[in-house]
Design an enzyme around this catalytic site. Structure first.
Site, PDB file in Angstrom:
ATOM      1  N   ASP A   1     -10.890  -1.486 -10.439  1.00  0.00           N
ATOM      2  CA  ASP A   1      -9.546  -0.928 -10.606  1.00  0.00           C
ATOM      3  C   ASP A   1      -9.383  -0.096 -11.879  1.00  0.00           C
ATOM      4  O   ASP A   1      -9.800   1.048 -11.936  1.00  0.00           O
ATOM      5  CB  ASP A   1      -8.534  -2.089 -10.537  1.00  0.00           C
ATOM      6  CG  ASP A   1      -7.089  -1.606 -10.366  1.00  0.00           C
ATOM      7  OD1 ASP A   1      -6.879  -0.402 -10.249  1.00  0.00           O
ATOM      8  OD2 ASP A   1      -6.180  -2.450 -10.343  1.00  0.00           O
TER       9      ASP A   1
ATOM     10  N   HIS B   1      -4.826  -5.534  -4.088  1.00  0.00           N
ATOM     11  CA  HIS B   1      -4.084  -6.576  -4.816  1.00  0.00           C
ATOM     12  C   HIS B   1      -3.508  -7.629  -3.853  1.00  0.00           C
ATOM     13  O   HIS B   1      -3.980  -8.743  -3.833  1.00  0.00           O
ATOM     14  CB  HIS B   1      -2.983  -6.009  -5.723  1.00  0.00           C
ATOM     15  CG  HIS B   1      -3.483  -4.991  -6.702  1.00  0.00           C
ATOM     16  ND1 HIS B   1      -4.522  -5.257  -7.564  1.00  0.00           N
ATOM     17  CD2 HIS B   1      -3.108  -3.704  -6.950  1.00  0.00           C
ATOM     18  CE1 HIS B   1      -4.756  -4.185  -8.299  1.00  0.00           C
ATOM     19  NE2 HIS B   1      -3.926  -3.224  -7.946  1.00  0.00           N
TER      20      HIS B   1
END
Ligand code: ZN
Length: 454
Positions: free
Chosen positions: A320, A269
């Site tokens: 993810d 991220h």
């Protein structure tokens, strides 16, 4: 030996025509451009290096679409996490293997040759370890062995509910280990690598600065002599505030100052960074593990792309939460998140050039680096992580070769993928994974069992 004949191929040095590519023991051993196809060659249209999917929590695929309902005043990243905890309480080892196999089939059909499985479900629902500590790592590995995807397995160290060593909450009991038990689990998982092809590996993943503490982080990092190290960092503003309050610095700033971050690290991220943090992270040689579809789904925010690329930063993409598994969607969402913020086009390009090519090539090279795979480009000696696309599909047939990656990223769906090889294993043929039907049958069986228990 396997030989692929491609009408055109995107090599490390650029486009080549009529390429014969030889594979031995999972590696590219010879490239012959301007060749003629021979009997027995596998013929494809356009051959590209296949991407690594650098960040996955496979089990979350089964809850895709369950959290898109707005409750008055209560929809946020943190309510999503609550549902995820309730869901995980019902998963058993058989479910986890069935879901992971389905996920790996979908990834390969989307054009990913490998996956970084950031694996934090370790124990039984009440927090008791299974008889074999790494039972659930075994299940992930079995799913990878069955489907042929190149696995970089990343067992997660998850010890606390928040900065300041807050004790785990009930929903987190399945994740929890102290450093000693975690190191034992990693050693067991490494011992099980013999059941997988030799391109697969085991790294480690301290979950986040929230779920570890400085002392534990230093200890596990020191225990890892080589291999990938992944960590979630700076995904949400609340996380930045917590880390700042508890550790006295912003998450990326703190990590770069306090851990030996280098090219085997992947910072997942890294959404909320100042320009100074962004440049420092680029200089560290770590890979930014971007998950644009999930980050959009969770409302995380856009990555600081232009500053990072200008500073020479490496990046790759991951699916993810697996709310949607699509390589093309991942890359275009990355670029579109930048365009929507900057009111500008072709943002993820330094200087002049093709956005599609910059995104694809960058994600191929950075993704392979993050997974510790010698892959990401078509060149002799590298793993044969390869994907073939059909340049005659309606979405692409009007384009010149130098526009094909722009077409793939912005104008096509994953169904232009015809073939995929993971370290030479030819798992997708004619657009279908060779085990798709069987794997999907198992998946549906696991899901109906799960739903019956809800
Ligand atoms: Zn994640």
């Amino acid at each position: 030996m396997t030989v692929i004949f491609a009408k055109r191929a995107y090599l490390a040095a650029g486009w080549a025509e009529n390429l014969r590519l030889e594979i031995k023991n999972g590696r590219i051993t010879r490239l012959t451009p301007d060749a003629v196809a021979q009997l027995g060659d596998t013929c494809v249209d356009t051959l590209l290096p296949a991407l690594a999917n650098l960040h996955s929590h496979a089990f979350q695929r089964a809850m895709a679409g369950m959290t898109e309902y707005r409750q008055a005043g209560r929809d946020s990243f943190w309510t999503w996490r609550d549902l995820m905890y309730r869901f995980t309480a019902r998963l058993n080892p058989v479910h986890i293997q069935a879901i992971a196999a389905q996920v790996y089939v979908e990834m390969q059909e989307a054009g990913y040759a490998s996956v970084g499985e950031f694996h934090y479900l370790h124990h039984q629902p009440n927090g008791q370890p299974y008889d074999r500590l790494c039972e659930l790592s075994d299940r992930i590995m079995a799913a990878a062995a069955e489907t042929g995807i190149g696995l970089s397995h990343l067992p997660v160290l998850y010890s606390y509910a928040g900065v300041g060593e807050k004790p785990l909450e009930a929903g987190q009991r399945r994740f929890g280990n102290d450093v000693d038990r975690f190191c034992e689990l990693v050693a067991q998982a490494r011992g099980a690598l013999g059941n997988l092809p030799d391109d697969c590996r085991v790294g480690i993943a301290p979950h986040s600065l929230r779920a570890t503490c400085p002392r534990d982080l230093a200890q596990v990092v020191a225990s890892q002599s080589s291999g990938p190290i992944h960590i979630h960092i700076a995904e949400q503003p609340r996380e930045v505030e917590e880390v700042q309050a508890g550790l006295g610095a912003r998450p990326v700033e703190w990590l770069l100052d306090n851990a030996p971050v280098e090219s085997n690290w992947c910072l997942i991220h890294a959404t909320h960074m100042t320009d100074e943090e962004t440049c420092a992270m680029a200089r560290s040689k770590a890979v930014a593990g971007l998950c644009p579809v999930t980050e959009a789904n969770l409302g995380d925010g856009p990555f600081n792309g232009p500053v990072y690329l200008n500073a020479g930063g490496a990046f790759g993409v991951g699916s993810d939460s697996n709310v949607l598994i699509s390589m093309t969607e991942e890359l275009r969402t990355l670029e579109y998140s930048q365009r929507l913020r900057d009111l500008s086009r072709n943002v993820m390009v330094v200087g002049e050039g093709s956005a599609g090519q910059t995104l694809y090539r960058g994600a191929a090279i950075g993704g392979a680096q993050a997974l510790g795979r010698n892959a990401g480009q078509i060149t002799e000696g590298m793993l044969a992580d390869l994907v073939a696309i059909d340049s005659q599909a309606p979405a692409l047939c009007a384009l010149q070769p130098h526009q094909l990656l722009d077409g793939l990223v912005f104008a096509a769906k994953d169904n232009v993928v015809t073939d995929l090889w993971s370290a030479g294993r030819h798992q997708v043929q004619n657009g279908h994974h060779v085990l798709r039907d069987k794997v999907t049958r198992n998946y549906k069986g696991a899901i109906s069992e799960l739903l019956a228990e809800l």
